[in-house]
Design a protein around this motif. Structure first.
Motif, mmCIF file in Angstrom:
data_model
loop_
_atom_site.group_PDB
_atom_site.id
_atom_site.type_symbol
_atom_site.label_atom_id
_atom_site.label_comp_id
_atom_site.label_asym_id
_atom_site.label_seq_id
_atom_site.Cartn_x
_atom_site.Cartn_y
_atom_site.Cartn_z
ATOM 1 N N THR A 198 0.838 -1.205 0.000
ATOM 2 C CA THR A 198 0.000 0.000 0.000
ATOM 3 C C THR A 198 0.871 1.252 0.000
ATOM 4 O OG1 THR A 198 -1.589 -1.305 1.257
ATOM 5 C CG2 THR A 198 -2.007 1.049 1.093
ATOM 6 N N GLU A 199 1.985 1.190 0.730
ATOM 7 C CA GLU A 199 2.894 2.341 0.735
ATOM 8 C C GLU A 199 3.492 2.540 -0.666
ATOM 9 O OE1 GLU A 199 6.445 4.741 1.097
ATOM 10 O OE2 GLU A 199 6.424 2.633 0.507
ATOM 11 N N MET A 200 3.914 1.446 -1.287
ATOM 12 C CA MET A 200 4.531 1.529 -2.618
ATOM 13 C C MET A 200 3.530 2.084 -3.643
ATOM 14 S SD MET A 200 6.239 -1.645 -4.741
ATOM 15 C CE MET A 200 5.382 -2.018 -6.276
ATOM 16 N N LEU A 201 2.309 1.575 -3.621
ATOM 17 C CA LEU A 201 1.313 2.058 -4.589
ATOM 18 C C LEU A 201 0.858 3.472 -4.244
ATOM 19 C CD1 LEU A 201 -0.847 -1.091 -5.373
ATOM 20 C CD2 LEU A 201 1.267 -0.301 -6.409
ATOM 21 N N ARG A 223 -6.989 -4.286 3.369
ATOM 22 C CA ARG A 223 -7.708 -3.896 4.599
ATOM 23 C C ARG A 223 -6.759 -3.840 5.803
ATOM 24 N NH1 ARG A 223 -12.709 -6.556 4.358
ATOM 25 N NH2 ARG A 223 -13.278 -4.605 3.341
ATOM 26 N N ILE A 224 -5.883 -4.852 5.946
ATOM 27 C CA ILE A 224 -5.018 -4.889 7.121
ATOM 28 C C ILE A 224 -3.957 -3.784 7.109
ATOM 29 C CG2 ILE A 224 -5.414 -7.285 7.786
ATOM 30 C CD1 ILE A 224 -3.048 -8.167 6.196
ATOM 31 N N ALA A 225 -3.786 -3.109 5.973
ATOM 32 C CA ALA A 225 -2.864 -1.969 5.948
ATOM 33 C C ALA A 225 -3.470 -0.744 6.636
ATOM 34 C CB ALA A 225 -2.471 -1.618 4.511
ATOM 35 N N SER A 226 -4.725 -0.838 7.054
ATOM 36 C CA SER A 226 -5.324 0.239 7.854
ATOM 37 C C SER A 226 -5.148 -0.019 9.352
ATOM 38 C CB SER A 226 -6.814 0.371 7.529
ATOM 39 O OG SER A 226 -6.984 0.905 6.235
ATOM 40 N N SER A 227 -4.408 -1.051 9.713
ATOM 41 C CA SER A 227 -4.184 -1.360 11.128
ATOM 42 C C SER A 227 -3.283 -0.316 11.782
ATOM 43 C CB SER A 227 -3.537 -2.740 11.261
ATOM 44 O OG SER A 227 -4.344 -3.725 10.652
ATOM 45 N N ASP A 228 -3.285 -0.307 13.094
ATOM 46 C CA ASP A 228 -2.531 0.696 13.857
ATOM 47 C C ASP A 228 -1.013 0.566 13.635
ATOM 48 O OD1 ASP A 228 -2.383 2.747 15.972
ATOM 49 O OD2 ASP A 228 -1.307 1.167 17.041
ATOM 50 N N PRO A 229 -0.370 1.601 13.088
ATOM 51 C CA PRO A 229 1.060 1.525 12.766
ATOM 52 C C PRO A 229 1.942 1.262 13.994
ATOM 53 C CG PRO A 229 0.064 3.433 11.710
ATOM 54 C CD PRO A 229 -0.958 2.889 12.654
ATOM 55 N N GLY A 230 1.606 1.875 15.138
ATOM 56 C CA GLY A 230 2.439 1.697 16.331
ATOM 57 C C GLY A 230 2.382 0.270 16.852
ATOM 58 N N HIS B 270 7.670 2.686 11.743
ATOM 59 C CA HIS B 270 6.417 3.374 12.063
ATOM 60 C C HIS B 270 6.010 4.312 10.923
ATOM 61 C CE1 HIS B 270 3.600 6.098 14.153
ATOM 62 N NE2 HIS B 270 3.303 5.010 14.832
ATOM 63 N N ALA B 271 6.997 5.012 10.366
ATOM 64 C CA ALA B 271 6.698 5.934 9.259
ATOM 65 C C ALA B 271 6.179 5.160 8.050
ATOM 66 C CB ALA B 271 7.959 6.722 8.890
ATOM 67 N N LEU B 272 6.810 4.032 7.753
ATOM 68 C CA LEU B 272 6.379 3.203 6.623
ATOM 69 C C LEU B 272 4.932 2.762 6.794
ATOM 70 C CD1 LEU B 272 7.023 1.374 4.095
ATOM 71 C CD2 LEU B 272 7.777 -0.371 5.711
ATOM 72 N N PHE B 273 4.617 2.239 7.988
ATOM 73 C CA PHE B 273 3.263 1.731 8.224
ATOM 74 C C PHE B 273 2.248 2.880 8.230
ATOM 75 C CE2 PHE B 273 4.910 -2.245 10.753
ATOM 76 C CZ PHE B 273 5.501 -2.716 9.594
ATOM 77 N N SER B 274 2.649 4.029 8.758
ATOM 78 C CA SER B 274 1.738 5.177 8.779
ATOM 79 C C SER B 274 1.444 5.668 7.368
ATOM 80 C CB SER B 274 2.341 6.337 9.574
ATOM 81 O OG SER B 274 2.519 5.969 10.911
ATOM 82 N N GLN B 275 2.493 5.708 6.545
ATOM 83 C CA GLN B 275 2.274 6.135 5.164
ATOM 84 C C GLN B 275 1.350 5.166 4.437
ATOM 85 O OE1 GLN B 275 6.349 6.623 4.062
ATOM 86 N NE2 GLN B 275 6.465 8.452 5.325
ATOM 87 N N ALA B 276 1.503 3.879 4.732
ATOM 88 C CA ALA B 276 0.623 2.877 4.125
ATOM 89 C C ALA B 276 -0.822 3.123 4.561
ATOM 90 C CB ALA B 276 1.062 1.468 4.525
ATOM 91 N N ARG B 277 -1.014 3.342 5.861
ATOM 92 C CA ARG B 277 -2.372 3.561 6.338
ATOM 93 C C ARG B 277 -2.980 4.816 5.707
ATOM 94 N NH1 ARG B 277 -5.164 3.031 12.268
ATOM 95 N NH2 ARG B 277 -4.071 4.828 13.028
ATOM 96 N N GLY B 278 -2.157 5.867 5.581
ATOM 97 C CA GLY B 278 -2.638 7.093 4.950
ATOM 98 C C GLY B 278 -3.008 6.872 3.489
#
Lengths: 289, 289
Positions: A198-201, A223-230, B270-278
């Motif tokens: 999701t980050e790449m796209l 869907r799971i890429a909307s999970s809590d990053p922390g 954390h930044a990677l996962f946050s960017q994905a969620r965004g």
């Protein structure tokens, strides 16, 4: 009945335990402990907890059962605060998504894992988080894995197991290492894959819109890429020793698939996709059981 | 109104076009052409088509609009059968998931792509397949991309566009190359990733059960791995030139993520996962529009 249940970390996981225990009359008083005062206020207002404290020592005083439901990365800190006020007559358990690192943290804090601490993990994530999202039935039909050690008190394990069963969960026991292996494959790896894709796209979408042509399959896949990053940062760091080799193995499998495509090896590609479809059907058949 | 619509390939995609056109009174007679006699029998019995033929020449005779809705790998063969009976007064279009290779096939068969052939692609997959799964509303709210060429007859394109709009779809026009690039990213790559993961974990599951501990997140993530293997083999082979470099790019992104995990680089993770969620939130916001 639990006279006094203390839930440390009043988010989706801890809040749902509190709500579920109350809804089923399993508990008389619920004390919530959280560093975040806003969380505690919300939990009080929603009736999820009866009493609130920002101090582990204060909140756990007199509790029969202490449930550590913070993100995995915060558990060692919680154990350090618990250590001076640890009670022999209480039972302690946790809901952390990884187990080896929780056990290692307990060893660092206590020298050896206390017999009245039962490591556990409810497999009931959700991409939503926070006490507002908690429900009394989050664990109904879900799996919970307990990973007691050789020296863990069997009575303590039985009581934690009984609580989860009353919340509607199917409880299994497992070696901690095996737990971390299994969850790395079925949960941690898929989350990393979804986040990375999701980050790449997302970067491509910023250059030239592509998301508007993505359909329902993409929505489900990510869907799971909307999970809590922390939370997922913590899980990845806690279970890196299982996750990193799996990523490597997956990269190798992808490389082979790319070769089949590049070289036009139609039959092998068909076999690969067919085996995947068959494996997913086996998974679905088990889910229905 | 289309007097005579011929649908070649009476599966989920073609069947849903036929049902949708009939339900909206857009067509008088629907002829179904399929190599699979069983499919034709089912389609006749379900009232999806009025007439059935196993011969392209016979089935397309007298048709105003011919919709090629076979899997992408079969389109060149269909065009070869159409070539001797190609009609100047009919409009031809297709529903193939890739476009460059369909256009290349038409060039091979006809020398140049006929002006009355409008390449198209409805973005409306489903993991189910077959005419039994077809519905009159499959395309409602879905996107359809048309990729007409410089020499494509504008009237033909307008008529194909009108049909899709009446079926409820949002129609865009795009360069064929751009179509294949975009779909490789948002659809083909995710399918390959899901197939490869599910196959890999299926092998692990055979050795030691892991699927029973997989939860809802895994079910959603792997949903597209239940898609038709033959269809996806064809798509991968047809669009390998876009898909293979994307797999390579994704493998590189995964390698970097594995390094962040292995090296405990918490903030970057954390930044990677946050960017994905965004990024996923941006996708969801667009989906609602």
């Amino acid at each position: 009945v639990i006279e006094r249940l203390c839930v440390i970390g009043v988010g989706l996981i801890g809040g749902s335990i509190a709500r579920g225990a109350r809804a089923r009359g399993l508990v008389r008083t619920v004390v919530g402990v959280d560093l975040d005062g806003g969380n505690l206020d919300k939990a009080l207002r929603l009736g999820v907890i009866d009493l609130a404290s920002r101090e582990v020592a204060e909140g756990t005083a007199g509790a029969d059962l202490v449930m550590i439901a913070t993100p995995v990365g915060a558990i060692e800190g919680v154990l350090r605060e618990l250590q001076p006020v640890w009670s022999e007559r209480a039972i302690y358990t946790d809901a952390g998504s990884t187990k080896i690192n929780v056990i290692a943290a307990a060893e660092r804090v206590f020298g050896a894992v206390p017999p009245n601490f039962v490591p556990g993990h409810p497999i009931a994530g959700a991409e939503r988080s926070g006490v507002e999202a908690s429900t009394a039935d989050l664990y109904a039909g879900k799996r919970v894995i307990l990973t007691p050690l050789a020296l863990t008190d069997t009575e303590a394990t039985a009581r934690v197991e009984a609580l989860w069963r009353e919340l509607g969960a199917k409880v299994s026991r497992m070696e901690p290492r095996h737990h971390d292996e299994v969850l790395a494959a079925t949960s941690h790896l898929p989350h990393v894959l979804a986040f990375v894709l999701t980050e790449m796209l997302g970067r491509k979408d910023e250059q030239r819109e592509i998301f508007q042509y993505a359909a329902g399959g993409f929505r489900d896949f990510t869907r799971i890429a909307s999970s809590d990053p922390g939370m997922w940062r913590d899980i990845c760091l806690a279970n890196g020793r299982e996750i990193v080799p799996l990523i490597e193995q997956y990269r190798e499998a992808l490389k082979q698939a790319a070769e089949l495509i590049a070289e036009g090896r139609a039959e092998e590609l068909h076999a690969l996709f067919s085996q995947a479809r068959g494996a997913r059907q086996r998974f679905l058949d088990q889910l229905e059981k």
